[in-house]
Every structure is written in structure tokens, then in C-alpha cells.
Design a protein around this motif. Sequence first.
Motif, PDB file in Angstrom:
ATOM      1  N   SER A  33       0.855  -1.179   0.000  1.00  0.00           N
ATOM      2  CA  SER A  33       0.000   0.000   0.000  1.00  0.00           C
ATOM      3  C   SER A  33       0.895   1.235   0.000  1.00  0.00           C
ATOM      4  O   SER A  33       1.914   1.271   0.689  1.00  0.00           O
ATOM      5  N   ALA A  34       0.518   2.259  -0.749  1.00  0.00           N
ATOM      6  CA  ALA A  34       1.312   3.484  -0.824  1.00  0.00           C
ATOM      7  C   ALA A  34       0.404   4.656  -1.115  1.00  0.00           C
ATOM      8  O   ALA A  34      -0.591   4.526  -1.827  1.00  0.00           O
ATOM      9  N   ILE A  35       0.758   5.806  -0.544  1.00  0.00           N
ATOM     10  CA  ILE A  35      -0.039   7.011  -0.736  1.00  0.00           C
ATOM     11  C   ILE A  35       0.898   8.211  -0.830  1.00  0.00           C
ATOM     12  O   ILE A  35       1.979   8.212  -0.242  1.00  0.00           O
ATOM     13  N   ILE A  36       0.496   9.208  -1.611  1.00  0.00           N
ATOM     14  CA  ILE A  36       1.224  10.471  -1.659  1.00  0.00           C
ATOM     15  C   ILE A  36       0.539  11.444  -0.715  1.00  0.00           C
ATOM     16  O   ILE A  36      -0.663  11.669  -0.801  1.00  0.00           O
ATOM     17  N   SER A  37       1.317  11.995   0.217  1.00  0.00           N
ATOM     18  CA  SER A  37       0.776  12.909   1.224  1.00  0.00           C
ATOM     19  C   SER A  37       1.720  14.097   1.324  1.00  0.00           C
ATOM     20  O   SER A  37       2.733  14.039   2.005  1.00  0.00           O
ATOM     21  N   SER A  38       1.389  15.163   0.609  1.00  0.00           N
ATOM     22  CA  SER A  38       2.343  16.251   0.412  1.00  0.00           C
ATOM     23  C   SER A  38       2.109  17.430   1.352  1.00  0.00           C
ATOM     24  O   SER A  38       1.095  17.517   2.033  1.00  0.00           O
ATOM     25  N   GLU A  39       3.081  18.317   1.371  1.00  0.00           N
ATOM     26  CA  GLU A  39       2.973  19.574   2.105  1.00  0.00           C
ATOM     27  C   GLU A  39       3.017  20.737   1.122  1.00  0.00           C
ATOM     28  O   GLU A  39       3.784  20.680   0.157  1.00  0.00           O
ATOM     29  N   PRO A  40       2.223  21.789   1.354  1.00  0.00           N
ATOM     30  CA  PRO A  40       1.248  21.903   2.443  1.00  0.00           C
ATOM     31  C   PRO A  40       0.102  20.914   2.276  1.00  0.00           C
ATOM     32  O   PRO A  40      -0.190  20.473   1.172  1.00  0.00           O
ATOM     33  N   THR A  41      -0.553  20.589   3.388  1.00  0.00           N
ATOM     34  CA  THR A  41      -1.638  19.615   3.376  1.00  0.00           C
ATOM     35  C   THR A  41      -2.924  20.250   2.861  1.00  0.00           C
ATOM     36  O   THR A  41      -2.969  21.438   2.530  1.00  0.00           O
ATOM     37  N   GLU A  42      -3.964  19.428   2.826  1.00  0.00           N
ATOM     38  CA  GLU A  42      -5.289  19.925   2.450  1.00  0.00           C
ATOM     39  C   GLU A  42      -6.071  20.413   3.663  1.00  0.00           C
ATOM     40  O   GLU A  42      -7.247  20.749   3.550  1.00  0.00           O
ATOM     41  N   GLY A  43      -5.423  20.449   4.821  1.00  0.00           N
ATOM     42  CA  GLY A  43      -6.078  20.950   6.025  1.00  0.00           C
ATOM     43  C   GLY A  43      -6.253  22.461   6.006  1.00  0.00           C
ATOM     44  O   GLY A  43      -5.852  23.153   5.049  1.00  0.00           O
ATOM     45  N   VAL A  44      -6.823  23.000   7.053  1.00  0.00           N
ATOM     46  CA  VAL A  44      -7.137  24.429   7.124  1.00  0.00           C
ATOM     47  C   VAL A  44      -5.877  25.284   7.000  1.00  0.00           C
ATOM     48  O   VAL A  44      -5.835  26.253   6.230  1.00  0.00           O
ATOM     49  N   ILE A  45      -4.838  24.927   7.735  1.00  0.00           N
ATOM     50  CA  ILE A  45      -3.604  25.706   7.680  1.00  0.00           C
ATOM     51  C   ILE A  45      -2.928  25.541   6.325  1.00  0.00           C
ATOM     52  O   ILE A  45      -2.393  26.500   5.753  1.00  0.00           O
ATOM     53  N   LYS A  65       9.557  39.227   7.124  1.00  0.00           N
ATOM     54  CA  LYS A  65       8.461  38.870   8.032  1.00  0.00           C
ATOM     55  C   LYS A  65       7.525  37.859   7.380  1.00  0.00           C
ATOM     56  O   LYS A  65       6.955  36.992   8.055  1.00  0.00           O
ATOM     57  N   PHE A  66       7.352  37.966   6.066  1.00  0.00           N
ATOM     58  CA  PHE A  66       6.534  36.987   5.341  1.00  0.00           C
ATOM     59  C   PHE A  66       7.149  35.599   5.478  1.00  0.00           C
ATOM     60  O   PHE A  66       6.457  34.616   5.788  1.00  0.00           O
ATOM     61  N   ASP A  67       8.464  35.491   5.256  1.00  0.00           N
ATOM     62  CA  ASP A  67       9.141  34.203   5.396  1.00  0.00           C
ATOM     63  C   ASP A  67       9.002  33.654   6.807  1.00  0.00           C
ATOM     64  O   ASP A  67       8.778  32.459   7.010  1.00  0.00           O
ATOM     65  N   GLN A  68       9.113  34.539   7.801  1.00  0.00           N
ATOM     66  CA  GLN A  68       8.989  34.108   9.187  1.00  0.00           C
ATOM     67  C   GLN A  68       7.589  33.578   9.474  1.00  0.00           C
ATOM     68  O   GLN A  68       7.424  32.527  10.106  1.00  0.00           O
ATOM     69  N   TYR A  72       6.271  29.663  10.529  1.00  0.00           N
ATOM     70  CA  TYR A  72       5.351  29.289  11.607  1.00  0.00           C
ATOM     71  C   TYR A  72       4.196  28.446  11.062  1.00  0.00           C
ATOM     72  O   TYR A  72       3.825  27.414  11.643  1.00  0.00           O
ATOM     73  N   LEU A  73       3.606  28.903   9.954  1.00  0.00           N
ATOM     74  CA  LEU A  73       2.455  28.201   9.391  1.00  0.00           C
ATOM     75  C   LEU A  73       2.833  26.804   8.906  1.00  0.00           C
ATOM     76  O   LEU A  73       2.102  25.832   9.149  1.00  0.00           O
ATOM     77  N   ASN A 121      18.593  29.448  11.765  1.00  0.00           N
ATOM     78  CA  ASN A 121      18.521  28.934  13.141  1.00  0.00           C
ATOM     79  C   ASN A 121      17.098  29.011  13.686  1.00  0.00           C
ATOM     80  O   ASN A 121      16.647  28.110  14.407  1.00  0.00           O
ATOM     81  N   PHE A 122      16.394  30.089  13.346  1.00  0.00           N
ATOM     82  CA  PHE A 122      15.007  30.255  13.779  1.00  0.00           C
ATOM     83  C   PHE A 122      14.120  29.144  13.203  1.00  0.00           C
ATOM     84  O   PHE A 122      13.356  28.492  13.925  1.00  0.00           O
ATOM     85  N   VAL A 123      14.235  28.920  11.888  1.00  0.00           N
ATOM     86  CA  VAL A 123      13.408  27.889  11.242  1.00  0.00           C
ATOM     87  C   VAL A 123      13.786  26.505  11.753  1.00  0.00           C
ATOM     88  O   VAL A 123      12.919  25.657  11.986  1.00  0.00           O
ATOM     89  N   TYR A 124      15.071  26.285  11.956  1.00  0.00           N
ATOM     90  CA  TYR A 124      15.518  25.008  12.501  1.00  0.00           C
ATOM     91  C   TYR A 124      14.887  24.754  13.871  1.00  0.00           C
ATOM     92  O   TYR A 124      14.446  23.639  14.172  1.00  0.00           O
ATOM     93  N   GLY A 125      14.823  25.800  14.689  1.00  0.00           N
ATOM     94  CA  GLY A 125      14.226  25.660  16.008  1.00  0.00           C
ATOM     95  C   GLY A 125      12.763  25.263  15.960  1.00  0.00           C
ATOM     96  O   GLY A 125      12.289  24.475  16.793  1.00  0.00           O
ATOM     97  N   LEU A 126      12.037  25.779  14.977  1.00  0.00           N
ATOM     98  CA  LEU A 126      10.623  25.432  14.833  1.00  0.00           C
ATOM     99  C   LEU A 126      10.425  23.973  14.428  1.00  0.00           C
ATOM    100  O   LEU A 126       9.379  23.381  14.694  1.00  0.00           O
ATOM    101  N   ASN A 127      11.444  23.404  13.766  1.00  0.00           N
ATOM    102  CA  ASN A 127      11.281  22.078  13.167  1.00  0.00           C
ATOM    103  C   ASN A 127      12.123  20.985  13.811  1.00  0.00           C
ATOM    104  O   ASN A 127      12.035  19.822  13.397  1.00  0.00           O
ATOM    105  N   GLN A 128      12.910  21.324  14.820  1.00  0.00           N
ATOM    106  CA  GLN A 128      13.889  20.359  15.308  1.00  0.00           C
ATOM    107  C   GLN A 128      13.276  19.140  15.987  1.00  0.00           C
ATOM    108  O   GLN A 128      13.926  18.098  16.096  1.00  0.00           O
TER     109      GLN A 128
END
Length: 208
Positions: A33-45, A65-68, A72-73, A121-128
Motif C-alpha cells: 500500500s502506498a499514498i502520496i501525502s504532500s505539504e502543504p496539506t489539504e487541512g485548514v492551515i 516577516k513573510f518568510d517568518q 510558523y504556518l 537557526n530560527f526555522v531550525y528551532g521550529l522544526n527540530q
Amino acid sequence: MQPLFIVLEGIDKAGKTTQAEGLKQYLINQGDSAIISSEPTEGVIGQLIRNAMQNEIFLMKNKAKFDQQMAYLFAADRHYHLYNEVDGVYKLIQQDDCHVIATRYYFSSLAYNSNNQEEFNFVYGLNQRFPNPDLVVYLDIPLEIALSRLENAVYKEVYETKDKLQQVKDNYDKIFQSYDGQILTIDGNNSIEQIQQEIITYLEKQFS
């Protein structure tokens, strides 16, 4: 083959979607079984992110600020992508015994939402705290090829400019030079069939 979380990365128009579809079909043909599940998702965010990327809404006019805010999103959407109890990555793998193939993961946030070391470093912190996938396939293509493919795109997104994509490519090179997880780097300028065979050969060697 045990259920795997496989991520395809690369700059825009590197061929991630095409290879994800080919890999999914290969795994299904093997009886898995296999599925493609990509980002961004189909959810609200995820939908909010898509709208922002296509300039349908403006979250911030200041680029930094847009990148920042996008970082987060994406982090919030990524948490949903991994852990939601309906079609989250780990629900699919652990309960449904299903391979999950994603086009983009936290590597994309590091590549696209970082303009300097402080922002990296900021983005890494959000995702670590997000786990590494079982395998990253990095499709490395020359900037000129990506730009030529973008000329025929129906929709242009905010990051699809020459200067931005050069920066993104440089960031990817930096990320994967120090990445300690399982990674397969492929020349994305090769034919679709060549690339697909490289991925399949690697999977059979490493995970069968």
C-alpha cells in the motif's frame, strides 16, 4: 518492505511530483500500500499557505516577516501532517501498514524560509522536534532548467523567481552536506525513467 516515510525534495520544477507518482505505482505493483501525502496539506492551515503562496492573500508585505510567518504556518501544518488521526503520516504507517511519500518536508522550510544564518537557526528551532523520514530523495537540478520549466507554469508562486530559487538551491546544498539521515541525491537532469530506476534500486538495496 516495511512501511516507509519517503520525502522528495528539490527546488520548484525539479520533478518531485512526477517521481512521487512513479514511486507510488512501483510500490503498489509490488503488492504494498502506498499514498502520496504532500505539504502543504489539504487541512485548514495548508489551504491558508496555498493561498498565500499564490498571492491570493497577503500575510505580510515585508519579505523577511513573510518568510517568518510562513515558517510558523508550515510548522503548524507539518504537525498536522504527521500526527492527525485521520490521514496523518504515522497513522498511515503504523495502523494502515502503508508507505507514505511526501513532496516536501521540513527541509523545504529551511531552504525557502531562511535568508541568513539567524533565520536558518530560527526555522531550525521550529522544526527540530520533527522526526527524520526513512529516506530523503533530493532531486538536484540546475537553476536554468527549473526556470525554463517555470515559464510554462499556469500559476506562479511568490518564491518562483531567479534570485529566490538560487538562494533556495544554495540552502539545500548546505542542508544536505551536513544531514546525517538516509539520503539519496540524484541528478534531476536525467530522464524520468533513469531517475525512477535509481530510486527503486536504492530502495531495494537499503530496505528490502
